[in-house]
Design an enzyme around this catalytic site. Structure first.
Site, PDB file in Angstrom:
ATOM      1  N   GLY A 121     -13.443   5.435  49.370  1.00 15.30           N
ATOM      2  CA  GLY A 121     -14.212   4.214  49.153  1.00 15.30           C
ATOM      3  C   GLY A 121     -14.991   3.883  50.414  1.00 15.30           C
ATOM      4  O   GLY A 121     -14.701   4.418  51.485  1.00 15.30           O
ATOM      5  N   GLN A 172     -19.022  -1.805  56.339  1.00 10.82           N
ATOM      6  CA  GLN A 172     -18.609  -0.650  57.142  1.00 10.82           C
ATOM      7  C   GLN A 172     -19.800   0.163  57.638  1.00 10.82           C
ATOM      8  O   GLN A 172     -19.655   0.985  58.535  1.00 10.82           O
ATOM      9  CB  GLN A 172     -17.665   0.254  56.339  1.00 10.82           C
ATOM     10  N   CYS A 182      -8.091   3.287  56.881  1.00  9.91           N
ATOM     11  CA  CYS A 182      -9.411   2.670  56.745  1.00  9.91           C
ATOM     12  C   CYS A 182     -10.392   3.480  57.580  1.00  9.91           C
ATOM     13  O   CYS A 182     -10.093   3.818  58.725  1.00  9.91           O
ATOM     14  CB  CYS A 182      -9.359   1.219  57.240  1.00  9.91           C
ATOM     15  N   LEU A 183     -11.551   3.776  57.005  1.00 11.11           N
ATOM     16  CA  LEU A 183     -12.547   4.562  57.739  1.00 11.11           C
ATOM     17  C   LEU A 183     -13.045   3.799  58.967  1.00 11.11           C
ATOM     18  O   LEU A 183     -13.585   4.397  59.890  1.00 11.11           O
ATOM     19  CB  LEU A 183     -13.714   4.926  56.818  1.00 11.11           C
ATOM     20  N   HIS A 199      -8.840  -2.761  48.264  1.00 10.58           N
ATOM     21  CA  HIS A 199      -9.193  -2.516  49.671  1.00 10.58           C
ATOM     22  C   HIS A 199     -10.691  -2.762  49.891  1.00 10.58           C
ATOM     23  O   HIS A 199     -11.094  -3.390  50.879  1.00 10.58           O
ATOM     24  CB  HIS A 199      -8.804  -1.071  50.021  1.00 10.58           C
ATOM     25  N   GLU A 200     -11.523  -2.283  48.951  1.00  7.74           N
ATOM     26  CA  GLU A 200     -12.975  -2.437  49.108  1.00  7.74           C
ATOM     27  C   GLU A 200     -13.414  -3.888  48.912  1.00  7.74           C
ATOM     28  O   GLU A 200     -14.282  -4.393  49.642  1.00  7.74           O
ATOM     29  CB  GLU A 200     -13.734  -1.508  48.151  1.00  7.74           C
ATOM     30  N   HIS A 206     -12.816  -5.754  51.984  1.00  8.50           N
ATOM     31  CA  HIS A 206     -13.878  -5.547  52.991  1.00  8.50           C
ATOM     32  C   HIS A 206     -15.018  -6.531  52.764  1.00  8.50           C
ATOM     33  O   HIS A 206     -15.606  -7.050  53.717  1.00  8.50           O
ATOM     34  CB  HIS A 206     -14.443  -4.127  52.894  1.00  8.50           C
TER      35      HIS A 206
END
Ligand code: K1U
Ligand code: ZN
Length: 186
Positions: free
Chosen positions: A46, A51, A90-91, A132-133, A136
């Site tokens: 994702g 991000q 997490c990226l 999670h997205e 964000h």
């Protein structure tokens, strides 16, 4: 298409609330395509607009081939016997992981890249990725859910690692051999 820089923990854009998308412009369609390319290059499942430094209420997801463009997404219900604990990463916080408790099944409503509203239900990794997205897009990160002790440990590990990301920017390289990227191109 291009691979975008990923903003890491410390960049205020990750904590800023996002603004709903009002019109699906060509520029936003290009952003969506670039977010997919960036997510695949970073080997994520994702990626949310903050991000990549954008405060648009938009994210992309690909969990085991189930692809979703999430424009103005919201959680409409959570189902199931209760909550589940699983490890998340997490990226935007590379190499830091932690157990997060979340509702096991969620139903979201969002608009897709063609402007059509849809509803989707996700369990296990897909349900977790949706949550999670959407977090964000609300300026929330998975470390916010850790116990004070585990959060402290995660943050002290990050303090040591963050030097690898000057300006809170993570450069992602394409895995495709022989491919030349113009990193500033949109
Ligand atoms: O938004 C992001 O930072 C992407 C993130 C999403 C995510 C990770 C873990 C649970 C839910 C959502 C990632 O893609 S982290 C790395 C990853 O690819 C991965 C994580 C768990 C299982 C499989 C892959
Ligand atoms: Zn993340």
């Amino acid at each position: 298409m291009s691979i975008l820089d990923i903003r890491v923990l410390g960049d205020p854009v990750l904590r800023r609330p996002t603004t709903p998308v009002i019109e699906l412009t060509d520029e936003l369609r290009r952003l969506i395509a670039n977010m997919y390319e960036t997510m695949y290059a970073a080997e994520g499942i994702g990626l949310a607009a903050p991000q990549v430094g954008r405060s648009d209420r938009l994210a992309v997801v690909d969990v085991e081939g189930a692809k979703y463009v999430l424009i103005n997404p919201r959680i409409v219900s959570t189902q199931g016997p209760g909550k589940e604990i699983a490890e998340e990463g997490c990226l935007s916080i590379p190499d830091i992981y932690g157990d997060v408790e979340r509702p096991a099944i969620v139903t979201i409503r969002a608009t897709d890249e063609n402007g059509n509203e849809y509803e989707a239900t996700g369990s296990e990794l897909l349900g977790r990725c949706f949550q999670h997205e959407i977090d964000h897009l609300d300026g929330k990160l998975f470390i916010d859910y850790l116990s004070p002790l585990k959060r402290k440990a995660a943050l002290s590990k990050w303090e040591k690692a963050k030097g690898e990301y000057p300006g809170s920017i993570r450069k992602v390289r394409s895995e495709v051999k022989g491919e030349h990227h113009h990193e500033t191109e949109m």
